[in-house]
Scaffold this motif. Structure first.
Motif, PDB file in Angstrom:
ATOM      1  N   UNK A 138     112.430 -40.005  -1.714  1.00 26.66           N
ATOM      2  CA  UNK A 138     111.370 -39.785  -2.697  1.00 26.66           C
ATOM      3  C   UNK A 138     110.401 -38.690  -2.253  1.00 26.66           C
ATOM      4  N   UNK A 139     110.111 -38.672  -0.966  1.00 26.59           N
ATOM      5  CA  UNK A 139     109.078 -37.762  -0.444  1.00 26.59           C
ATOM      6  C   UNK A 139     109.608 -36.391  -0.059  1.00 26.59           C
ATOM      7  N   UNK A 140     110.901 -36.308   0.288  1.00 24.45           N
ATOM      8  CA  UNK A 140     111.463 -35.055   0.825  1.00 24.45           C
ATOM      9  C   UNK A 140     112.537 -34.526  -0.125  1.00 24.45           C
ATOM     10  N   UNK A 141     112.216 -33.496  -0.912  1.00 20.90           N
ATOM     11  CA  UNK A 141     113.199 -32.938  -1.854  1.00 20.90           C
ATOM     12  C   UNK A 141     114.481 -32.468  -1.167  1.00 20.90           C
ATOM     13  N   UNK A 170     111.000 -30.631  10.408  1.00 18.35           N
ATOM     14  CA  UNK A 170     109.828 -30.085   9.714  1.00 18.35           C
ATOM     15  C   UNK A 170     109.805 -30.471   8.239  1.00 18.35           C
ATOM     16  N   UNK A 171     110.990 -30.467   7.612  1.00 21.70           N
ATOM     17  CA  UNK A 171     111.070 -30.835   6.201  1.00 21.70           C
ATOM     18  C   UNK A 171     110.627 -32.272   5.987  1.00 21.70           C
ATOM     19  N   UNK A 172     110.997 -33.139   6.910  1.00 22.14           N
ATOM     20  CA  UNK A 172     110.635 -34.562   6.777  1.00 22.14           C
ATOM     21  C   UNK A 172     109.174 -34.817   7.108  1.00 22.14           C
ATOM     22  N   UNK A 173     108.642 -34.063   8.055  1.00 18.59           N
ATOM     23  CA  UNK A 173     107.240 -34.247   8.435  1.00 18.59           C
ATOM     24  C   UNK A 173     106.317 -33.723   7.336  1.00 18.59           C
TER      25      UNK A 173
END
Length: 363
Positions: free
Chosen positions: A210-213, A248-251
């Motif tokens: 949901x948070x990480x496209x 980095x994408x997840x953070x």
């Protein structure tokens, strides 16, 4: 019953997808029981509903025999041939025995059967819908609770969230909105049962989607998750695009993305690590935030000996061994953690032992 009722069955078929013929057959079967119950009949009967007019008729079915021993079930050959000269022994003769007020019983029975079948069809539709949604995230509203479960309104059905599937210290009250993970969908006599969880690793995965496209579109892939719900989790991620940093994408910018997940999980700490096909590198990464000096792999035992700086030994092991335990669960390898000084001492002892064996061999 009347023609309007037959038309109504046709409309039900269009709206609910319940076959009109199946409904009529079910009504006929129920009417046989109703006839026997209301008219104290032990006859073998058949009920026929006219598909056009809705007229209902009851027929007694009797076997043609030479000598009648049970007039409720048998008819003599002579009597049968009075109705039709073509009857032979063992043929079945049908004689109409429709009672005068049978229409009232037929209408009541039909209503009960149709209502039951509609309910069954709706339950089946809900079951199929939620069966396809197993392992998905779902929003709901807590309705009530007992000693074992929270009952969560999911729209068309109520889900079961066992207390054992909530995080430590987590409590819900009536009206609370909650995100849960669908673990299992089962059929029951009361309809589909939807089992929910707040502790399953899959919940963490869906929240990151949901948070990480980049996870949702497949650019970044979650390769493994180890979770101790409500306390700490480790997530190993890999990028299918060399230009995208998976960690980095997840953070996210200033940690916004991971912080949203942490907030939903009531402050659960999350370590995001880079996945590697190299086992030694993966194990070293999994012990984050501790630094690793070296990793020695023992393939046969599926065990790794990891050396960390002396001042980071407690960090690598974690409180009550949690960091090491989660790393082992994430990588599916046994991990033996040593400090540099411990590793050096073991190495010196091994060298001394080798020298002694060599000296004994020389003697």
């Amino acid at each position: 019953m009347k023609a309007e009722f037959i038309e109504a069955l046709g409309q039900l078929e269009k709206e609910k997808g319940i076959s009109k013929d199946i409904l009529i057959e079910a009504i006929e079967a129920a009417l046989i029981s109703g006839y026997k119950r209301n008219f104290n009949s032990a006859q073998n009967v058949r009920v026929d509903i006219n598909r056009e007019t809705g007229d209902v008729k009851v027929f007694a079915r009797k076997t043609v025999v030479e000598e009648v021993t049970d007039p409720r079930l048998e008819i003599s050959l002579d009597a049968a041939r009075e109705m039709d000269p073509n009857y032979q022994l063992d043929d079945i003769v049908e004689i109409e025995v429709t009672p005068a007020d049978f229409g009232r019983i037929a209408a009541q029975t039909a209503k009960q059967v149709v209502t039951q079948r509609i309910r069954e069809a709706e339950r089946s539709a809900i079951y199929r819908d939620f069966l396809d949604r197993e392992a998905e995230l779902i929003n709901g509203i807590v309705q009530r609770a007992d000693n074992r479960h929270y009952y969560v309104d999911l729209g068309r059905v109520e889900g079961l969230l066992p207390h054992s599937e909530t995080m430590p210290g987590e409590r819900f009250k009536h009206g609370d909105r909650v995100k849960t993970y669908i673990t299992k969908v089962e059929k029951s006599t009361k309809g589909p049962q939807i089992f929910l969880s707040r502790t399953h690793p899959g919940l963490l995965k869906r929240l990151f989607e949901l948070e990480v496209p980049e996870i949702y579109d497949g650019t970044v892939e979650i390769k493994a998750i180890a979770r101790e719900a409500g306390q700490r989790s480790k997530v190993a991620v890999h990028s299918n695009n060399p230009d995208v940093d998976p960690v980095g994408a997840c953070v996210g910018h200033r940690g916004a993305r991971v912080q949203n997940v942490v907030s939903e999980l009531r402050g659960e700490k999350i370590d995001i690590i880079r996945w590697s096909d190299d086992v030694a590198e993966l194990i070293a990464n999994s012990l984050s935030p501790s630094k690793v000096v070296s990793v020695e792999i023992f393939e046969e035992e599926k065990m790794a000996r990891v050396v960390v700086p002396d001042h980071q030994l407690s960090l690598a092991i974690g409180k009550e061994g949690q960091n090491a335990r989660l790393a082992a669960k994430l990588t599916n390898w046994k991990i033996d953690i040593k400090s540099e000084s411990e590793a050096m001492k073991l190495s010196e002892e091994a060298e001394t032992s080798t020298e002694e064996r060599e000296e004994e061999a020389d003697l």
